[in-house]
Design an enzyme around this catalytic site. Structure first.
Site, mmCIF file in Angstrom:
data_model
loop_
_atom_site.group_PDB
_atom_site.id
_atom_site.type_symbol
_atom_site.label_atom_id
_atom_site.label_comp_id
_atom_site.label_asym_id
_atom_site.label_seq_id
_atom_site.Cartn_x
_atom_site.Cartn_y
_atom_site.Cartn_z
ATOM 1 N N HIS A 67 -8.978 -3.652 -2.283
ATOM 2 C CA HIS A 67 -8.024 -2.836 -1.514
ATOM 3 C C HIS A 67 -8.455 -1.366 -1.493
ATOM 4 O O HIS A 67 -8.483 -0.733 -0.433
ATOM 5 C CB HIS A 67 -6.628 -2.997 -2.144
ATOM 6 N N GLU A 68 -8.824 -0.836 -2.672
ATOM 7 C CA GLU A 68 -9.170 0.598 -2.753
ATOM 8 C C GLU A 68 -10.514 0.883 -2.077
ATOM 9 O O GLU A 68 -10.673 1.905 -1.411
ATOM 10 C CB GLU A 68 -9.173 1.065 -4.211
ATOM 11 N N HIS A 98 -10.125 1.134 1.595
ATOM 12 C CA HIS A 98 -9.622 2.446 2.039
ATOM 13 C C HIS A 98 -10.780 3.400 2.343
ATOM 14 O O HIS A 98 -10.707 4.206 3.269
ATOM 15 C CB HIS A 98 -8.765 3.099 0.942
ATOM 16 N N CYS A 105 0.855 -1.188 0.000
ATOM 17 C CA CYS A 105 0.000 0.000 0.000
ATOM 18 C C CYS A 105 0.891 1.238 0.000
ATOM 19 O O CYS A 105 1.864 1.301 0.757
ATOM 20 C CB CYS A 105 -0.888 -0.007 1.244
#
Ligand code: ZN
Length: 215
Positions: A164-165, A168, A122
């Protein structure tokens, strides 16, 4: 302290360097759920922010960048992966090229392909990588940068990037889902090459963590 509007903050951010500073772990903006995008920025300002996020992602380099990573707490991310990796890595990880795209208000759910675990990193946690088990396939629901609805199934490495995004935007870092015993430095070439195999099975044996497909 006077309240600064989101528009003013984004204008100030974009008045700075073309490559935006990336917020590192420890900043609360990475730990708060981001606000759904609902026209808080004008169309031209949104377009400029997206362009700056794209430039920042390319410069890093990375394959995704969420708005909180540049200090903007909106549910917005950019993703793109040229997938310039050896064929055996591509085959094992499903790392196919992913053209540039913008995710507005993305959400995902398991689309039934089971779990796959690979090393990932990341931009907000520089110097490390760790193994994360994620859905192999997800159903992605979002809007694009023009507000058009997106509803599609995505698999392989692009599905990992989407997860993953999107995480966030919920205040979740990949480390929250990682096998902590897999945590590895990426500070030297030697360290990067140690776990560059197509799969993480050797790392699992050597470092002592479980893979979803091992019993
Ligand atoms: Zn990240």
């Amino acid at each position: 302290m006077p309240t600064i509007s989101l528009t003013d903050r984004v204008e100030a951010l974009l008045a700075g360097p073309a490559v935006l500073p990336i917020v590192a772990a420890g900043d609360p903006v990475l730990r708060r759920p981001a606000e759904p995008f609902d026209g808080q920025l004008s169309e031209p300002l949104l377009a400029r922010l997206i362009e700056a996020m794209r430039a920042t992602m390319h410069a890093a380099p990375g394959v995704g960048l969420a708005a909180p990573q540049v200090g903007v707490a909106l549910r917005l991310a950019v993703i793109e992966d040229a997938a310039g990796v050896p064929e055996e890595v591509r085959a094992a990880r499903g790392r196919v090229p992913l053209p540039f795209r913008v995710l507005v208000n993305p959400a995902y759910e398991d689309a039934g392909g089971g779990q796959v675990a690979f090393y990932e990193g990341c931009l907000s946690v520089p110097g490390y990588q760790a193994v994360v088990a994620r859905h192999e396939r997800v159903r992605l629901r979002a809007q694009d940068e023009r507000g058009r609805a997106v509803d599609e199934e995505i698999g392989g490495w692009p599905a990992r990037i989407v997860q993953h995004e999107t995480d966030h935007l919920d205040g979740t870092l990949y480390l929250d889902r990682a096998e902590t015993r897999s945590l590895s430095s990426t500070l030297t070439q030697e360290a990067v090459e140690r776990w560059a195999q197509p799969t993480a099975h050797l790392a699992a044996r050597e470092l002592g963590f479980r893979m979803p497909d091992s019993d």
